[in-house]
Design a protein around this motif. Structure first.
Motif, PDB file in Angstrom:
ATOM      1  N   GLU A 251       0.829  -1.216   0.000  1.00 51.86           N
ATOM      2  CA  GLU A 251       0.000   0.000   0.000  1.00 51.86           C
ATOM      3  C   GLU A 251       0.860   1.262   0.000  1.00 51.86           C
ATOM      4  O   GLU A 251       0.570   2.238  -0.708  1.00 51.86           O
ATOM      5  CB  GLU A 251      -0.926  -0.016   1.227  1.00 51.86           C
ATOM      6  N   LEU A 252       1.934   1.278   0.805  1.00 54.16           N
ATOM      7  CA  LEU A 252       2.827   2.446   0.847  1.00 54.16           C
ATOM      8  C   LEU A 252       3.509   2.652  -0.516  1.00 54.16           C
ATOM      9  O   LEU A 252       3.708   3.793  -0.946  1.00 54.16           O
ATOM     10  CB  LEU A 252       3.886   2.241   1.930  1.00 54.16           C
ATOM     11  N   ASN A 253       3.857   1.581  -1.189  1.00 56.90           N
ATOM     12  CA  ASN A 253       4.463   1.714  -2.524  1.00 56.90           C
ATOM     13  C   ASN A 253       3.481   2.350  -3.507  1.00 56.90           C
ATOM     14  O   ASN A 253       3.856   3.196  -4.325  1.00 56.90           O
ATOM     15  CB  ASN A 253       4.909   0.340  -3.049  1.00 56.90           C
ATOM     16  N   THR A 254       2.202   1.967  -3.392  1.00 63.32           N
ATOM     17  CA  THR A 254       1.194   2.541  -4.287  1.00 63.32           C
ATOM     18  C   THR A 254       1.012   4.030  -4.011  1.00 63.32           C
ATOM     19  O   THR A 254       0.948   4.866  -4.925  1.00 63.32           O
ATOM     20  CB  THR A 254      -0.136   1.796  -4.126  1.00 63.32           C
ATOM     21  N   ARG A 255       0.889   4.377  -2.719  1.00 62.52           N
ATOM     22  CA  ARG A 255       0.706   5.796  -2.346  1.00 62.52           C
ATOM     23  C   ARG A 255       1.925   6.624  -2.722  1.00 62.52           C
ATOM     24  O   ARG A 255       1.800   7.774  -3.147  1.00 62.52           O
ATOM     25  CB  ARG A 255       0.431   5.897  -0.839  1.00 62.52           C
ATOM     26  N   LEU A 256       3.120   6.051  -2.606  1.00 63.79           N
ATOM     27  CA  LEU A 256       4.334   6.783  -2.953  1.00 63.79           C
ATOM     28  C   LEU A 256       4.364   7.088  -4.446  1.00 63.79           C
ATOM     29  O   LEU A 256       4.761   8.178  -4.877  1.00 63.79           O
ATOM     30  CB  LEU A 256       5.557   5.959  -2.543  1.00 63.79           C
ATOM     31  N   ALA A 257       3.936   6.144  -5.256  1.00 63.75           N
ATOM     32  CA  ALA A 257       3.916   6.385  -6.696  1.00 63.75           C
ATOM     33  C   ALA A 257       2.951   7.504  -7.048  1.00 63.75           C
ATOM     34  O   ALA A 257       3.245   8.368  -7.884  1.00 63.75           O
ATOM     35  CB  ALA A 257       3.519   5.087  -7.420  1.00 63.75           C
ATOM     36  N   GLN A 365       6.134  17.641   0.205  1.00 67.03           N
ATOM     37  CA  GLN A 365       6.155  17.230   1.600  1.00 67.03           C
ATOM     38  C   GLN A 365       5.412  15.909   1.796  1.00 67.03           C
ATOM     39  O   GLN A 365       5.849  15.041   2.559  1.00 67.03           O
ATOM     40  CB  GLN A 365       5.505  18.333   2.459  1.00 67.03           C
ATOM     41  N   ARG A 366       4.262  15.768   1.086  1.00 70.35           N
ATOM     42  CA  ARG A 366       3.503  14.516   1.191  1.00 70.35           C
ATOM     43  C   ARG A 366       4.363  13.330   0.690  1.00 70.35           C
ATOM     44  O   ARG A 366       4.363  12.263   1.270  1.00 70.35           O
ATOM     45  CB  ARG A 366       2.223  14.627   0.370  1.00 70.35           C
ATOM     46  N   GLN A 367       5.113  13.520  -0.415  1.00 70.91           N
ATOM     47  CA  GLN A 367       5.962  12.454  -0.966  1.00 70.91           C
ATOM     48  C   GLN A 367       7.044  12.066   0.034  1.00 70.91           C
ATOM     49  O   GLN A 367       7.323  10.888   0.242  1.00 70.91           O
ATOM     50  CB  GLN A 367       6.590  12.923  -2.285  1.00 70.91           C
ATOM     51  N   GLN A 368       7.667  13.067   0.672  1.00 68.54           N
ATOM     52  CA  GLN A 368       8.730  12.784   1.636  1.00 68.54           C
ATOM     53  C   GLN A 368       8.199  12.022   2.845  1.00 68.54           C
ATOM     54  O   GLN A 368       8.863  11.118   3.358  1.00 68.54           O
ATOM     55  CB  GLN A 368       9.393  14.085   2.058  1.00 68.54           C
ATOM     56  N   GLU A 369       6.980  12.352   3.270  1.00 71.00           N
ATOM     57  CA  GLU A 369       6.391  11.660   4.410  1.00 71.00           C
ATOM     58  C   GLU A 369       6.137  10.184   4.096  1.00 71.00           C
ATOM     59  O   GLU A 369       6.438   9.294   4.908  1.00 71.00           O
ATOM     60  CB  GLU A 369       5.072  12.356   4.783  1.00 71.00           C
ATOM     61  N   ILE A 370       5.616   9.948   2.877  1.00 69.28           N
ATOM     62  CA  ILE A 370       5.364   8.539   2.501  1.00 69.28           C
ATOM     63  C   ILE A 370       6.677   7.770   2.376  1.00 69.28           C
ATOM     64  O   ILE A 370       6.782   6.593   2.760  1.00 69.28           O
ATOM     65  CB  ILE A 370       4.546   8.496   1.198  1.00 69.28           C
ATOM     66  N   GLU A 371       7.718   8.403   1.835  1.00 74.52           N
ATOM     67  CA  GLU A 371       9.021   7.724   1.716  1.00 74.52           C
ATOM     68  C   GLU A 371       9.588   7.362   3.081  1.00 74.52           C
ATOM     69  O   GLU A 371      10.186   6.284   3.236  1.00 74.52           O
ATOM     70  CB  GLU A 371       9.992   8.625   0.954  1.00 74.52           C
TER      71      GLU A 371
END
Length: 758
Positions: A251-257, A365-371
């Protein structure tokens, strides 16, 4: 066409050479052929007949389909190597020993007889293989001897029939019924051996499977127990991996993409706004790039309203400029208002750019948080990965051992069932029966081999005899070996019986006193007595060669010599002199063979004085010369009163030079009978006396090497030679040697012009 003609001519020449060779050596060929044929007949009479029985065995794989699936052993592939292996098994000593014991053949005469040479070789081989300290091991009483087995195998043969899987076993014996029994027994022993080998292999494999199944069962049970123990230690409820939340990482991989896509889109929109704001607002082209910003600029009602007003003013400017010109006050006012509209539109774009900048920062910022959350999840999964890999490895090993155990169990059950269903891969398809005709010796084959072998031996002997025949046979051979022209082929002269009986009349005392040749003996007067003979024509050829020498100098003094004695030089010299004298020319023949004056002994046996007395001054030339009343021939003999020790000194003395000068003045031709070249050196000193030399070579007797050596040792004589004469030639045999001019020797050509063959 020219190469074809040359090839045809070459083939015709080869055929002609072969036929001529056979004509030369036909006696040797016939003798060798008859000898080999006689040997073949003797062999057929001495060798006892033998009979061969044959049995055919099919080598295949007839096993039932359900047994092939359950077979423990792999099915053999029937190929050339496999069939050759079976042939060696059939011809092995083990099979021979089994058949000999089964049929009690050890005392049979066909196998009891041992060849002496074979027995000796077998004994020598046994002594060489055995150690020096060990003695020869005696053959067990129940086992046949090596000699018996060797004799048995000599009569046995086995081979593949064509490219099929059929093996043909043949056995030869003096008894046809016994040969059939032995052939069938060999096939049966071979099939039984195959069955026994398969039974033994199956029993061995079953025993090994039983032990292997027990070990595999223990190993599989131990592995399953290790899996359960490890799960209990690491609190792993199931193999689904509860400690590792794989769904969370997915799920985190999907949200990160998705976050990375949104951040990229916002950054790109911000870049387009900044590119548009970098254009000078005073330029009209700054409004033309609004469409490149995207849907935000196009959906803004403020920008849409300002843009519509801007486009309306731009249209009015274009119309007024066309009517009143670009510098009119109204046009300039409209242009100023257009500039104001552009500034207003760019202000609205700046506002939208600020909004886009905020959105880009928020997406980043959202991308960095998911990473960060994904990194934490991955770090946690790595901590529990080792336990998961271990449990998977244990489960895989346990499953493999259990599957291998089940497979071996099936194989074991199949092999146990197979032992109760015996079947061989070979079977007899055509048993042997007693032969009605003997197999060897085959009379036609033996006679054919003897005939062809004798013919080949005869051709070989004839070829060797032809190669070793290093004598003069043809004129071309003489010219090639001596580098001299062949002046004539003088045939063997066969005198008529009447002339032969009157060939040696006794000289009367009156003839001796007057020095008159009453009659020349033997063949010395053949040219006069038979002027139309082939012999006389050959002497005429020598006379023409003397008169028409290529040297263009008159040849008045002619020396006749040979390489060896008894080659007929004296006869040739006398015949040439007789021919010249019979033609009316003044000619004298001088006998210079001082050690063996054969010419004088034949023509003037009653002479008392000769050339030696003239040289010494004891007699004058007129007192010793003999004359022929029928011709102008004169003879200066040499009388041998004792052994002449220094003949070469006499022939090189100054007095003989004066004698020959006088002969040149008195006669048209001076024929000198000289000694041979090889035994004596006398001829070498006669070069100052002689104008030209004629070499006489006997046909079919004189060796080529001897003549070449004689001429090599007498270079002064060799330089003055005008040619050579083949004497005593067998004209009938010449056609067998001179292939290129075989028709030249036909008597019909001479008979047509009134010449006889003699």
């Amino acid at each position: 066409m020219q190469p074809d003609r040359q090839n045809a001519a070459g083939i015709g020449e080869l055929i002609k050479l072969a036929l001529v060779f056979i004509r030369r050596q036909y006696l040797v060929i016939i003798f060798a052929t008859l000898l080999a044929s006689a040997a073949s007949l003797i062999y057929l009479r001495l060798v006892s007949p033998a009979y061969t029985a044959q049995v055919q065995v099919l080598f295949e794989n007839p096993r039932a389909q359900f047994l092939q699936k359950q077979s423990l052993l792999s099915e053999p592939t029937v190929d050339v190597t496999q069939i050759e292996t079976q042939l060696q098994i059939i011809k092995s000593q083990a099979t021979a020993a089994a058949v000999i014991k089964q049929l009690t053949l050890a005392d049979h005469p066909d196998f009891k007889e041992v060849r002496p040479l074979q027995s000796w070789l077998l004994g020598l081989l046994r002594r060489w293989r055995s150690a020096p300290s060990q003695g020869a091991q005696p053959t067990p009483p129940e086992q046949p001897s090596e000699a018996t087995i060797a004799n048995f195998l000599d009569r046995l043969s086995a081979g593949r029939v064509g490219y099929s899987h059929v093996i043909e076993i043949a056995f030869t014996s003096s008894d046809p019924a016994l040969a059939a029994d032995i052939a069938n027994a060999i096939a049966k022993a071979y099939i039984n051996d195959q069955l026994e080998a398969k039974f033994e292999a199956t029993r061995t494999a079953t025993s090994w499977l039983r032990e292997r199944l027990r070990n595999l069962g223990e190993e599989a049970l131990t592995a399953e127990r290790a899996v359960e123990a490890y799960k209990s230690q690491n609190n792993i409820v199931s193999s689904g991996g509860k400690p590792i939340d794989e769904q969370q990482i997915t799920e985190l991989n999907t949200r990160l993409a998705t976050a990375r896509a949104q951040s990229s889109e916002a950054t790109a929109k911000l870049s387009r706004y900044e590119a548009l704001l970098a254009v000078d607002p005073a330029k009209p082209s700054s409004i033309g790039n609004l469409d490149a910003i995207g849907s935000d600029a196009m959906n803004s009602p403020i920008i849409t309203s300002l843009r519509q007003q801007y486009l309306e003013l731009a249209r009015r400017e274009a119309e007024l400029s066309a009517r009143v010109g670009r510098d009119h006050l109204a046009v300039v006012n409209i242009r100023n208002r257009l500039r104001e509209f552009r500034v207003s539109i760019l202000d609205e774009v700046k506002r939208l750019s600020e909004i886009s900048r905020s959105e880009a920062e928020l997406a980043k910022q959202r991308q960095q948080e998911i990473e960060k959350r994904l990194s934490v999840a991955i770090a946690q999964s790595r901590l529990t990965n080792s336990a998961e890999l271990t449990i998977r490895d244990l489960e895989s090993r346990a499953k493999s051992l259990r599957g291998l155990y089940d497979t071996f169990l099936q194989q074991y059950m199949g092999s146990a069932q197979q032992e109760s269903f015996p079947i061989s891969e070979t079977r007899v398809i055509f048993p042997a029966s007693a032969a009605q005709t003997k197999s060897k010796p085959k009379a036609k084959v033996v006679l054919s081999v003897g005939l062809l072998g004798g013919l080949a031996l005869g051709l070989l002997l004839g070829f060797v005899r032809d190669v070793m025949d290093r004598v003069f046979r043809t004129s071309s051979q003489l010219e090639a070996a001596l580098d001299l022209p062949c002046l004539s082929l003088v045939p063997i002269l066969s005198l008529p019986r009447q002339q032969r009986s009157a060939a040696r009349p006794q000289q009367t005392q009156e003839d001796s006193n007057q020095r008159i040749l009453s009659s020349a003996p033997d063949i010395h007067r053949a040219v006069v007595g038979m002027p139309l003979s082939r012999y006389t024509e050959a002497i005429r050829s020598i006379k023409i060669a003397i008169d028409h020498s290529p040297a263009k100098t008159p040849n008045q003094v002619i020396g006749v010599t040979s390489a060896l004695p008894n080659e007929g030089k004296t006869t040739i010299a006398a015949s040439v002199a007789q021919l010249i004298g019979h033609s009316g020319k003044k000619v004298i023949i001088v006998d210079c063979d001082l050690r063996n004056p054969s010419l004088s002994a034949r023509l003037v046996p009653k002479a008392l004085d000769g050339i030696i007395e003239v040289m010494k001054g004891d007699r004058s030339l007129d007192e010793v010369v003999w004359r022929d009343p029928n011709t102008t021939l004169a003879v200066l003999p040499a009388v041998q009163r004792g052994r002449v020790l220094h003949s070469s000194e006499l022939l090189s003395d100054g007095s003989i030079c004066k004698l020959f000068d006088r002969l040149r003045q008195s006669y048209d031709y001076v024929i000198v009978d000289l000694p041979p070249l090889s035994p004596l050196v006398d001829v070498r000193v006669t070069a100052p006396l002689i104008d030209c030399y004629v070499l006489v070579v006997e046909w079919g007797r004189t060796k080529i090497d001897v003549v070449q050596h004689a001429l090599h040792t007498a270079p002064t004589i060799s330089d003055s030679l005008i040619g050579a004469v083949l004497n005593k030639t067998d004209i009938k045999a010449m056609a067998r040697y001179d292939t290129h001019r075989s028709d030249y020797y036909d008597d019909s050509h001479y008979i047509r012009y009134g010449l006889s063959s003699s």
